[in-house]
Design an enzyme around this catalytic site. Structure first.
Site, PDB file in Angstrom:
ATOM      1  N   GLU A  51      36.024  32.873  34.945  1.00  0.00           N
ATOM      2  CA  GLU A  51      36.258  34.328  34.910  1.00  0.00           C
ATOM      3  C   GLU A  51      37.738  34.591  35.141  1.00  0.00           C
ATOM      4  OE1 GLU A  51      33.564  37.043  36.850  1.00  0.00           O
ATOM      5  OE2 GLU A  51      34.968  38.706  36.602  1.00  0.00           O
ATOM      6  N   GLU A  76      42.478  35.073  39.738  1.00  0.00           N
ATOM      7  CA  GLU A  76      42.892  36.438  40.063  1.00  0.00           C
ATOM      8  C   GLU A  76      44.174  36.369  40.903  1.00  0.00           C
ATOM      9  OE1 GLU A  76      41.784  39.834  39.377  1.00  0.00           O
ATOM     10  OE2 GLU A  76      43.733  39.925  40.363  1.00  0.00           O
ATOM     11  N   ASP A 103      48.014  33.507  37.851  1.00  0.00           N
ATOM     12  CA  ASP A 103      47.822  33.789  36.431  1.00  0.00           C
ATOM     13  C   ASP A 103      46.860  32.760  35.827  1.00  0.00           C
ATOM     14  OD1 ASP A 103      48.181  34.029  33.610  1.00  0.00           O
ATOM     15  OD2 ASP A 103      50.128  34.975  33.972  1.00  0.00           O
ATOM     16  N   ASP A 125      43.599  44.666  32.412  1.00  0.00           N
ATOM     17  CA  ASP A 125      44.510  45.818  32.525  1.00  0.00           C
ATOM     18  C   ASP A 125      44.815  46.353  31.132  1.00  0.00           C
ATOM     19  OD1 ASP A 125      45.465  45.742  35.521  1.00  0.00           O
ATOM     20  OD2 ASP A 125      45.455  43.676  34.822  1.00  0.00           O
ATOM     21  N   LYS A 129      50.453  52.389  27.737  1.00  0.00           N
ATOM     22  CA  LYS A 129      51.690  52.893  27.115  1.00  0.00           C
ATOM     23  C   LYS A 129      52.133  51.939  26.010  1.00  0.00           C
ATOM     24  CE  LYS A 129      53.503  55.221  31.145  1.00  0.00           C
ATOM     25  NZ  LYS A 129      54.286  54.958  32.339  1.00  0.00           N
ATOM     26  N   ASP A 161      37.326  49.423  28.480  1.00  0.00           N
ATOM     27  CA  ASP A 161      37.030  50.850  28.295  1.00  0.00           C
ATOM     28  C   ASP A 161      38.182  51.501  27.533  1.00  0.00           C
ATOM     29  OD1 ASP A 161      38.945  50.690  30.236  1.00  0.00           O
ATOM     30  OD2 ASP A 161      38.015  52.131  31.596  1.00  0.00           O
ATOM     31  N   THR A 199      30.981  45.974  36.984  1.00  0.00           N
ATOM     32  CA  THR A 199      32.108  45.721  37.896  1.00  0.00           C
ATOM     33  C   THR A 199      32.660  47.072  38.357  1.00  0.00           C
ATOM     34  OG1 THR A 199      33.695  45.763  36.098  1.00  0.00           O
ATOM     35  CG2 THR A 199      32.738  43.614  36.648  1.00  0.00           C
ATOM     36  N   ARG A 200      33.654  46.998  39.247  1.00  0.00           N
ATOM     37  CA  ARG A 200      34.242  48.226  39.779  1.00  0.00           C
ATOM     38  C   ARG A 200      34.900  49.065  38.667  1.00  0.00           C
ATOM     39  NH1 ARG A 200      38.429  49.894  43.338  1.00  0.00           N
ATOM     40  NH2 ARG A 200      39.677  48.021  43.121  1.00  0.00           N
ATOM     41  N   TYR A 201      35.601  48.379  37.772  1.00  0.00           N
ATOM     42  CA  TYR A 201      36.300  49.117  36.706  1.00  0.00           C
ATOM     43  C   TYR A 201      35.326  49.647  35.666  1.00  0.00           C
ATOM     44  CZ  TYR A 201      40.931  48.545  38.469  1.00  0.00           C
ATOM     45  OH  TYR A 201      42.046  48.654  39.251  1.00  0.00           O
TER      46      TYR A 201
HETATM   47  C1  LIG Z   1      41.622  46.388  35.617  1.00  0.00           C
HETATM   48  S1  LIG Z   1      41.314  45.043  36.663  1.00  0.00           S
HETATM   49  C2  LIG Z   1      39.580  44.662  36.388  1.00  0.00           C
HETATM   50  C3  LIG Z   1      38.985  43.855  37.495  1.00  0.00           C
HETATM   51  C4  LIG Z   1      37.511  43.433  37.310  1.00  0.00           C
HETATM   52  N1  LIG Z   1      37.363  42.454  36.254  1.00  0.00           N
HETATM   53  C5  LIG Z   1      36.647  44.635  37.043  1.00  0.00           C
HETATM   54  O1  LIG Z   1      36.118  44.736  35.908  1.00  0.00           O
HETATM   55  O2  LIG Z   1      36.465  45.453  37.960  1.00  0.00           O
HETATM   56  C6  LIG Z   1      42.110  43.696  35.830  1.00  0.00           C
HETATM   57  C7  LIG Z   1      42.305  42.483  36.719  1.00  0.00           C
HETATM   58  O3  LIG Z   1      42.846  41.402  35.971  1.00  0.00           O
HETATM   59  C8  LIG Z   1      43.789  40.716  36.765  1.00  0.00           C
HETATM   60  N2  LIG Z   1      44.692  39.993  35.864  1.00  0.00           N
HETATM   61  C9  LIG Z   1      45.624  40.509  35.037  1.00  0.00           C
HETATM   62  N3  LIG Z   1      46.292  39.543  34.402  1.00  0.00           N
HETATM   63  C10 LIG Z   1      45.746  38.366  34.819  1.00  0.00           C
HETATM   64  C11 LIG Z   1      46.021  37.007  34.508  1.00  0.00           C
HETATM   65  N4  LIG Z   1      47.007  36.661  33.666  1.00  0.00           N
HETATM   66  N5  LIG Z   1      45.274  36.068  35.115  1.00  0.00           N
HETATM   67  C12 LIG Z   1      44.284  36.398  35.972  1.00  0.00           C
HETATM   68  N6  LIG Z   1      43.986  37.672  36.303  1.00  0.00           N
HETATM   69  C13 LIG Z   1      44.714  38.644  35.730  1.00  0.00           C
HETATM   70  C14 LIG Z   1      44.463  41.841  37.564  1.00  0.00           C
HETATM   71  O4  LIG Z   1      45.091  41.390  38.735  1.00  0.00           O
HETATM   72  C15 LIG Z   1      43.288  42.762  37.858  1.00  0.00           C
HETATM   73  O5  LIG Z   1      42.660  42.443  39.083  1.00  0.00           O
END
Ligand SMILES: C[S@@+](CC[C@H](N)C(=O)[O-])C[C@H]1O[C@@H](n2cnc3c(N)ncnc32)[C@H](O)[C@@H]1O
Length: 220
Positions: A51, A76, A103, A125, A129, A161, A199-201
């Site tokens: 994941e 994460e 990463d 994410d 923009k 989304d 998930t939360r998002y």
């Molecule tokens: C908008 S959040 C969504 C979190 C969760 N998956 C949810 O659906 O609630 C996106 C997550 O991806 C992580 N993320 C972004 N780029 C990443 C990367 N290159 N490797 C691992 N995680 C990453 C961010 O830190 C963030 O916690």
């Protein structure tokens, strides 16, 4: 210049609140023993799932509880999310989770070819923009990295989304012959499957009335 020199940061902040003494202890004492090491992947599991960007860990933990015979690697960079998962793993004594606090692309590059059976990227994410769009994680480079480590027949699940992100993702998949989109009808991407917990998002998008896209691709 290597492809990595062009790789932009795809996440926001790495740290939120200052960790408590107990949380610092989890990071110092438990994280090292639970950190995924590609040289010594978890043994004795039926499959290995990955994941990327587990956020608060709702989905990672759910899958780990439901599938004790599957090893789950969670990536994460956000420390608070890692602390949440460490708290659950140690309290519930979950054995099948390994973590990479950073990463995901760093670790995917080091994973053995065709060794991953399922990958999840949930609500990455959106970088809405226009000038930030190049930070989006799901792009041709990531798909090539995943195509190497996922075995033929493995499933890649991506939720978003953002309609615009959904479109750019599908464009990237259309150019990557090693993945096939499984959707036969709109229900296949509009409805969240039962074994894909919210998930939360995802919940935030529901509250705010945004459409969600639940994509499933197969590694050919
Ligand atoms: C908008 S959040 C969504 C979190 C969760 N998956 C949810 O659906 O609630 C996106 C997550 O991806 C992580 N993320 C972004 N780029 C990443 C990367 N290159 N490797 C691992 N995680 C990453 C961010 O830190 C963030 O916690």
């Amino acid at each position: 210049m290597s492809e990595r020199d062009h790789e932009l940061r795809s996440y926001g902040r790495r740290r939120g609140r200052k960790p408590s003494a107990r949380q610092s202890q989890l990071l110092v004492e438990d994280l090292p023993r639970l950190t995924f090491d590609p040289a010594t992947p978890p043994q004795g599991y039926r499959q290995t799932w990955l994941e990327i960007g587990f956020g608060g860990g709702e989905h990672l933990l759910w899958q780990a509880r439901q599938n004790p015979d599957v090893a789950l690697i969670g990536c994460e960079p956000f420390e608070d999310g890692v602390i949440k998962v460490l708290t659950a793993v140690t309290t519930e004594e979950l054995k099948n989770i390994r973590l990479h606090m950073g990463d995901a692309r760093e670790i995917v590059r080091a994973i053995a070819p065709a060794s991953i059976d399922r990958t999840f990227i949930l609500f990455p994410d959106p970088w809405p923009k226009r000038k930030h769009r190049k930070r989006r994680l799901v792009n041709a480079t990531l798909l090539a990295l995943l195509a190497r480590v996922m075995r033929p027949g493995a499933e890649l699940r991506i939720g978003t989304d953002s309609g615009d992100y959904a479109r750019t993702m599908l464009e990237a998949f259309a150019l990557e012959p090693r993945f096939r989109w499984t959707a036969a009808s709109p229900e296949d991407w509009r409805i969240r499957p039962a074994d894909w917990p919210e998930t939360r998002y995802d919940a935030k998008a529901v509250r705010e009335g945004r459409p969600r896209y639940y994509f499933r691709f197969l590694r050919i």
